[in-house]
Scaffold this active site. Structure first.
Site, short mmCIF file in Angstrom:
data_model
loop_
_atom_site.label_atom_id
_atom_site.label_comp_id
_atom_site.label_asym_id
_atom_site.label_seq_id
_atom_site.Cartn_x
_atom_site.Cartn_y
_atom_site.Cartn_z
CE LYS A 22 -10.50 3.09 1.76
NZ LYS A 22 -9.23 2.36 1.98
CG ASN A 23 -9.77 0.25 -1.91
OD1 ASN A 23 -9.46 0.99 -0.93
ND2 ASN A 23 -10.50 -0.66 -1.64
CB CYS A 126 -9.37 -1.86 8.75
SG CYS A 126 -10.16 -0.37 8.18
NE ARG A 131 -6.33 -5.94 5.79
CZ ARG A 131 -7.06 -4.82 5.33
NH1 ARG A 131 -7.27 -4.24 6.10
NH2 ARG A 131 -7.29 -4.68 3.99
CG ASP A 316 -13.69 -3.31 0.96
OD1 ASP A 316 -13.39 -3.90 1.99
OD2 ASP A 316 -12.99 -2.66 0.08
NE ARG A 408 -8.18 4.61 7.36
CZ ARG A 408 -8.25 3.19 7.37
NH1 ARG A 408 -8.71 2.36 8.28
NH2 ARG A 408 -7.70 2.62 6.24
C1 UD1 Z 1 -7.61 -4.44 -0.50
C2 UD1 Z 1 -8.64 -3.29 -0.22
C3 UD1 Z 1 -9.59 -3.57 0.80
C4 UD1 Z 1 -10.35 -4.84 0.44
C5 UD1 Z 1 -9.44 -5.94 0.19
C6 UD1 Z 1 -10.19 -7.18 -0.41
C7 UD1 Z 1 -7.09 -1.66 -0.92
C8 UD1 Z 1 -6.45 -0.19 -0.49
N1 UD1 Z 1 -7.77 -2.33 0.07
O1 UD1 Z 1 -7.00 -4.73 0.65
O2 UD1 Z 1 -10.53 -2.63 0.80
O3 UD1 Z 1 -11.07 -4.98 1.60
O4 UD1 Z 1 -8.64 -5.65 -1.02
O5 UD1 Z 1 -11.02 -6.91 -1.57
O6 UD1 Z 1 -7.36 -1.68 -2.20
N2 UD1 Z 1 -3.34 -11.98 2.38
C9 UD1 Z 1 -2.28 -12.95 2.82
N3 UD1 Z 1 -1.15 -12.39 2.55
C10 UD1 Z 1 -0.65 -11.35 1.85
C11 UD1 Z 1 -1.79 -10.49 1.44
C12 UD1 Z 1 -2.94 -10.68 1.74
O7 UD1 Z 1 -2.60 -14.05 3.21
O8 UD1 Z 1 0.46 -11.19 1.60
C13 UD1 Z 1 -4.75 -12.52 2.57
C14 UD1 Z 1 -5.46 -11.32 3.47
O9 UD1 Z 1 -5.16 -11.59 4.71
C15 UD1 Z 1 -7.06 -11.45 3.00
C16 UD1 Z 1 -6.70 -11.77 1.63
O10 UD1 Z 1 -5.30 -12.29 1.35
O11 UD1 Z 1 -7.33 -12.81 3.81
C17 UD1 Z 1 -7.23 -10.75 0.70
O12 UD1 Z 1 -6.31 -9.70 1.04
P1 UD1 Z 1 -5.87 -8.62 -0.23
O13 UD1 Z 1 -6.83 -8.84 -1.46
O14 UD1 Z 1 -4.38 -8.49 -0.31
O15 UD1 Z 1 -6.63 -7.23 0.57
P2 UD1 Z 1 -5.71 -5.68 0.60
O16 UD1 Z 1 -5.16 -5.61 -0.60
O17 UD1 Z 1 -5.17 -5.48 2.03
#
Ligand code: UD1
Length: 429
Positions: A22-23, A126, A131, A316, A408
């Site tokens: 999915k990711n 979620c 986030r 995850d 999902r």
């Molecule tokens: C992706 C995955 C999700 C997984 C996560 C971490 C997909 C579709 N989703 O989510 O399943 O749990 O990686 O492996 O691939 N953060 C900030 N600012 C930002 C962006 C992120 O502070 O602009 C923080 C987030 O709150 C979190 C951390 O960085 O604490 C990691 O988030 P991130 O790796 O960006 O997660 P996703 O890409 O949303």
């Protein structure tokens, strides 16, 4: 609303085919916006998130064609989809669509890179912590986009195109790395991403972008270098197998006992999780066809695990591991470092008889001799599947409500488990 009913106590034996990730699928579909030509993706999982993203891309004017059945092809294998963003008719991604799935925010990157503008609603997804998207915005700003935030929308403009830059992420972000990489592919000049996410899905997307004519090196490491190109073309790419689905079914077998081949799974995509499971007492054997997991009779040993960006233990799989450890012979500790508030499964697991104590970001799990079935509620994608894992070992019947969360991210979960002997069924309505 559908529910899933499980009667615990059955061993799992047989083969579980692992679907496309999915990711990786979501950013790969979004990458289709970068070109006028057709991007063909194979091994696409049948998931609610994929359908939701089809809607979002459709709103921008993207045509998506799902290939029909082919002779000799198992209909249970992933689908092939053709994504054609020849004419982008709308660069706005509205709240009603983006709020349902966080990753859809990532369309901001290809839209601003190719069209010079994008207006994208701040995301939902979620409910596992705040986030934010500040780092994604930082990356686009570094690439020369002019960003304004107004009434819940991010407005990104770069009428003269993006330009290469050095982007240093203060914290590892998967979404930040995907968006930076996609946007930089069409920027003028060289971009260097430092402290990039190393998740296998990043490397998979980079592979696909390179097939489309991008010039990306280092994806999969912490330093990615992108030489921008003026235009990208179509390509054909098969999505890599889902390491989270793999780890989840490995834990299901660890919980229920049995002997299952996780077909198409690749051990190098989740080595840290497999090491933890081997430490807990699961036998893990890589084979030509995938990964074979077995547990016969022996009890489970407790573990100490801290989640971390790849190659560490994935957040995850945290909820699923916690479910498993409710039955270990001793005390386990699991610390969550990626998302605050990713412990919503704790109170639901407690309804099944688990003994879990939360202190800040660390959960202490005292293994119990037995769990007992009960009605429980799915709260987010990974939390809901942890309830299924617990239910496989619980005495009597468990009903998991609100399974749309499961749909999902897990393709035909109840079919895959029941084919291996689990007493699990979906109750519609
Ligand atoms: C992706 C995955 C999700 C997984 C996560 C971490 C997909 C579709 N989703 O989510 O399943 O749990 O990686 O492996 O691939 N953060 C900030 N600012 C930002 C962006 C992120 O502070 O602009 C923080 C987030 O709150 C979190 C951390 O960085 O604490 C990691 O988030 P991130 O790796 O960006 O997660 P996703 O890409 O949303």
């Amino acid at each position: 609303m559908d529910r899933i009913r499980i009667v615990g106590g059955q061993r799992l034996t047989g083969t579980i085919p692992i679907s496309g990730a999915k990711n990786a699928t979501l950013p790969l579909m979004i990458a289709g916006l970068l070109t006028e030509d057709t991007l063909i993706l194979e091994n696409v999982p049948r998931l609610a998130d994929v359908i939701q993203l089809q809607r979002i891309l459709g709103n921008h004017g993207v045509d998506i064609l799902i290939a029909g059945k082919r002779p000799g092809v198992d209909p249970k294998n992933g689908r092939t989809i053709h994504i054609s963003a020849k004419h982008i008719v709308d660069t706005t991604a509205p709240y009603e669509l983006v709020s349902k799935m966080r990753a859809s925010f990532w369309v901001v990157a290809p839209l601003v890179a190719r069209m010079g503008e994008a207006k994208v609603s701040m995301p939902g997804g979620c409910a596992i912590g705040t986030r934010p998207v500040d780092l994604l915005i930082m990356a686009l700003t570094r690439l020369g986009a002019d960003i304004e935030i107004e009434a819940g929308y991010v407005m990104a403009r770069a009428p003269k195109g993006l330009r290469g830059a050095e982007i240093v992420f203060p914290k590892v972000t998967v979404g930040g790395t995907h968006t930076a990489m996609m946007a930089a592919s069409l920027a003028r000049g060289t971009t260097v991403i430092e402290n990039a996410a190393r998740e296998p899905e990043i490397a998979d997307v980079a592979d696909c972008l390179n097939k489309m004519g991008a010039n990306i090196t280092g994806a999969g490491s912490a330093r990615i270098v992108i030489e921008g190109v003026a235009k990208l073309n179509g390509a054909r790419h098969a999505v890599l197998p889902d390491r989270i689905e793999t780890g989840t079914y490995a834990m299901a077998v660890a919980m229920a006992g049995g002997d299952v081949l996780l077909q198409n799974a690749r051990p190098e995509l989740l080595q840290s999780a497999l090491d933890v499971l081997a430490g807990a007492g699961l036998r893990v054997t890589p084979t030509n066809e995938g990964i074979r997991v077995t547990r016969n009779g022996s009890g489970l040993a407790p573990v100490e695990v801290t989640t971390a960006p790849f190659p560490g233990f994935p957040t995850d799989l945290q909820a699923q591991l916690m479910a498993l450890m409710t039955r270990a012979g001793g005390t386990s500790r699991i610390t969550e470092t990626i998302f605050e508030n990713r412990f919503m499964h704790v109170q639901e697991l407690a309804r099944l008889g688990a003994n879990i104590h939360l202190d800040g970001q660390t959960a202490t799990i005292e293994g119990v001799a037995r769990l007992k079935g009960a009605p429980v509620m799915a709260t987010d994608l990974r939390a809901s599947v942890s309830l299924v894992i617990a239910a496989l070992a619980a005495e009597g019947e468990t009903t998991v409500n609100r399974v749309y969360h499961l749909d999902r991210g897990f393709e035909r979960l109840e079919e895959k488990l029941s084919a291996c002997g689990a007493a699990i069924e979906r109750i519609s309505g």
